[in-house]
Design a protein around this motif. Structure first.
Motif, PDB file in Angstrom:
ATOM      1  N   ALA A  53       0.827  -1.209   0.000  1.00  0.00           N
ATOM      2  CA  ALA A  53       0.000   0.000   0.000  1.00  0.00           C
ATOM      3  C   ALA A  53       0.861   1.259   0.000  1.00  0.00           C
ATOM      4  CB  ALA A  53      -0.927   0.002   1.215  1.00  0.00           C
ATOM      5  N   ILE A  54       1.918   1.258   0.811  1.00  0.00           N
ATOM      6  CA  ILE A  54       2.811   2.419   0.859  1.00  0.00           C
ATOM      7  C   ILE A  54       3.575   2.555  -0.451  1.00  0.00           C
ATOM      8  CG2 ILE A  54       4.833   3.408   2.025  1.00  0.00           C
ATOM      9  CD1 ILE A  54       3.762   2.070   4.614  1.00  0.00           C
ATOM     10  N   GLY A  55       4.024   1.413  -0.996  1.00  0.00           N
ATOM     11  CA  GLY A  55       4.710   1.442  -2.284  1.00  0.00           C
ATOM     12  C   GLY A  55       3.805   1.940  -3.389  1.00  0.00           C
ATOM     13  N   LYS A  56       2.539   1.533  -3.354  1.00  0.00           N
ATOM     14  CA  LYS A  56       1.566   1.985  -4.348  1.00  0.00           C
ATOM     15  C   LYS A  56       1.377   3.502  -4.268  1.00  0.00           C
ATOM     16  CE  LYS A  56      -2.211  -0.418  -4.428  1.00  0.00           C
ATOM     17  NZ  LYS A  56      -3.588  -0.887  -4.087  1.00  0.00           N
ATOM     18  N   GLN A  57       1.296   4.010  -3.034  1.00  0.00           N
ATOM     19  CA  GLN A  57       1.152   5.462  -2.852  1.00  0.00           C
ATOM     20  C   GLN A  57       2.355   6.204  -3.421  1.00  0.00           C
ATOM     21  OE1 GLN A  57      -1.134   7.504  -1.885  1.00  0.00           O
ATOM     22  NE2 GLN A  57      -2.661   6.222  -0.909  1.00  0.00           N
ATOM     23  N   LEU A  58       3.547   5.674  -3.158  1.00  0.00           N
ATOM     24  CA  LEU A  58       4.762   6.332  -3.628  1.00  0.00           C
ATOM     25  C   LEU A  58       4.814   6.374  -5.154  1.00  0.00           C
ATOM     26  CD1 LEU A  58       7.574   7.578  -3.202  1.00  0.00           C
ATOM     27  CD2 LEU A  58       8.485   5.231  -3.062  1.00  0.00           C
ATOM     28  N   ASN A  89      12.928  14.181  -7.464  1.00  0.00           N
ATOM     29  CA  ASN A  89      14.216  14.100  -8.153  1.00  0.00           C
ATOM     30  C   ASN A  89      15.040  12.921  -7.644  1.00  0.00           C
ATOM     31  OD1 ASN A  89      13.577  16.372  -9.652  1.00  0.00           O
ATOM     32  ND2 ASN A  89      14.561  17.782  -8.211  1.00  0.00           N
ATOM     33  N   GLU A  90      15.004  12.676  -6.345  1.00  0.00           N
ATOM     34  CA  GLU A  90      15.762  11.558  -5.787  1.00  0.00           C
ATOM     35  C   GLU A  90      15.190  10.223  -6.265  1.00  0.00           C
ATOM     36  OE1 GLU A  90      15.907  11.968  -1.546  1.00  0.00           O
ATOM     37  OE2 GLU A  90      16.826  13.964  -1.659  1.00  0.00           O
ATOM     38  N   PHE A  91      13.869  10.122  -6.303  1.00  0.00           N
ATOM     39  CA  PHE A  91      13.238   8.897  -6.785  1.00  0.00           C
ATOM     40  C   PHE A  91      13.586   8.663  -8.258  1.00  0.00           C
ATOM     41  CE2 PHE A  91       9.879   6.302  -8.560  1.00  0.00           C
ATOM     42  CZ  PHE A  91       9.647   5.342  -7.579  1.00  0.00           C
ATOM     43  N   GLU A  92      13.511   9.711  -9.037  1.00  0.00           N
ATOM     44  CA  GLU A  92      13.829   9.618 -10.463  1.00  0.00           C
ATOM     45  C   GLU A  92      15.263   9.153 -10.676  1.00  0.00           C
ATOM     46  OE1 GLU A  92      12.264  12.291 -14.032  1.00  0.00           O
ATOM     47  OE2 GLU A  92      13.704  13.358 -12.762  1.00  0.00           O
ATOM     48  N   PHE A 115      12.964   3.102  -0.384  1.00  0.00           N
ATOM     49  CA  PHE A 115      13.113   4.539  -0.620  1.00  0.00           C
ATOM     50  C   PHE A 115      12.463   5.335   0.506  1.00  0.00           C
ATOM     51  CE2 PHE A 115      11.809   8.614  -2.438  1.00  0.00           C
ATOM     52  CZ  PHE A 115      12.962   9.024  -3.102  1.00  0.00           C
ATOM     53  N   VAL A 116      11.284   4.914   0.930  1.00  0.00           N
ATOM     54  CA  VAL A 116      10.571   5.641   1.982  1.00  0.00           C
ATOM     55  C   VAL A 116      11.263   5.466   3.332  1.00  0.00           C
ATOM     56  CG1 VAL A 116       8.344   5.960   3.132  1.00  0.00           C
ATOM     57  CG2 VAL A 116       8.413   5.315   0.713  1.00  0.00           C
ATOM     58  N   VAL A 117      11.658   4.257   3.648  1.00  0.00           N
ATOM     59  CA  VAL A 117      12.298   3.992   4.941  1.00  0.00           C
ATOM     60  C   VAL A 117      13.566   4.823   5.111  1.00  0.00           C
ATOM     61  CG1 VAL A 117      13.521   2.240   6.296  1.00  0.00           C
ATOM     62  CG2 VAL A 117      11.322   1.687   5.251  1.00  0.00           C
ATOM     63  N   GLU A 118      14.333   4.947   4.051  1.00  0.00           N
ATOM     64  CA  GLU A 118      15.565   5.743   4.128  1.00  0.00           C
ATOM     65  C   GLU A 118      15.287   7.224   4.373  1.00  0.00           C
ATOM     66  OE1 GLU A 118      17.446   4.894   0.436  1.00  0.00           O
ATOM     67  OE2 GLU A 118      18.148   2.894   1.047  1.00  0.00           O
ATOM     68  N   ARG A 119      14.036   7.632   4.132  1.00  0.00           N
ATOM     69  CA  ARG A 119      13.657   9.047   4.292  1.00  0.00           C
ATOM     70  C   ARG A 119      12.413   9.180   5.166  1.00  0.00           C
ATOM     71  NH1 ARG A 119      15.432   7.433  -0.422  1.00  0.00           N
ATOM     72  NH2 ARG A 119      16.919   8.668  -1.636  1.00  0.00           N
TER      73      ARG A 119
END
Length: 283
Positions: A148-153, A168-171, A201-205
């Motif tokens: 669910a969190i990955g889908k939101q991201l 930009n970081e995700f890209e 990606f989310v956990v690191e931030r």
């Protein structure tokens, strides 16, 4: 020998006990959620594990607790595939909520929740498991989960809802195209695990204010859909199993406090507690 397996949608933890109930082997395979994995892949994936192959003929009982095994047909699928490898063993297949209940049990009744690739909840009084709500899967359920969190991201990235720094970081990190995303979500096996993988990606931030709010929204949704319907919600301790609960524990506890709910302990990997329960109460 006895095998105890805790299988999610992403990976499975295996512990092999010897005849003296001592840990002989710990190992991992991919997850075997029959809702997402082709059954023809299950046996070959187990056979890839050389450690399991060395002891397979000595195993007399397999306790398999799996995501997606709340349906009898899925249990039968897993049992049949395991029997192809462990042909001398008695195979017991139960849903992952039972493993979570065993692993989280500390001597008093509690609401037990899974927050991993998927999500689920139950009430366990030490003997009986009560499930008030169905597991609807990652398409319309699994609130608060990794998928669910990955889908939101991913959704917010493509719809340009992320703040500029995160976009930009995700890209840069993923170079993700809409074609690749759709291929993995609709035409590849285990799409829920694919989406959950973006949690790295989310956990690191996770302290970024934007992600604090995003994850908080998912946790609130989880409590509203999968905990609050239990009449015991405001009285019982609420215990959590799974990596998502572990990584976002501070956010989880904060949201629970706002809702006047009591979160007890959070366990990242239930396998050790699950093994202890079997040694103490089952074997």
């Amino acid at each position: 020998m006895v095998a105890i397996v805790d299988s999610g949608s992403t990976k499975s933890d295996w512990v092999i006990l010897d005849d003296f109930k001592k840990v002989f082997l710990k190992t991992e395979t991919i997850g075997f959620n029959p809702n997402f994995i082709n059954r023809e892949l299950i046996t070959p994936e187990i056979q890839k594990n050389s450690n399991l192959m060395l002891v397979k003929n000595s195993i007399t009982k397999v306790f398999f607790y799996g995501s997606g095994c709340g349906v009898e047909k899925n249990c039968e699928t897993i049992e049949a595939e395991l029997k192809k490898v462990f042909d001398k063993a008695e195979i017991i297949v139960k849903e992952d909520l039972m493993a979570a209940a065993y692993a989280a049990y500390k001597g008093k009744p509690a609401i037990v929740c899974i927050l991993g690739t998927g999500s689920n909840s139950c009430y366990f009084d030490g003997e009986n498991l009560k499930i008030e709500l169905p597991s609807l899967g990652f398409l319309i359920g699994d609130e608060g989960s990794g998928s669910a969190i990955g889908k939101q991201l991913v959704r917010r990235y493509f719809m340009k809802k992320l703040p500029a720094d995160l976009h930009n970081e995700f890209e840069t990190d993923y170079k993700l195209t809409i074609e690749d995303a759709l291929k993995h979500m609709y035409h590849a096996p285990r799409p829920n695990a694919y989406l959950a993988d973006f949690n790295k990606f989310v956990v690191e931030r996770k302290d970024h204010p934007y992600f604090v709010n995003m994850v908080s929204e998912e946790m609130k949704s989880f409590f509203e859909y999968q905990v609050m319907p239990y009449q015991e919600a405001h009285n019982a301790e609420i215990n959590f199993i799974g990596s998502i609960a572990y990584y976002y524990e501070n956010i989880l506890r904060s949201v629970a406090e706002d809702l006047n709910l009591n979160v007890g302990h959070v366990v990242q990997k239930p396998i050790e507690s699950l093994v202890d329960y079997h040694i103490k109460y089952i074997l």
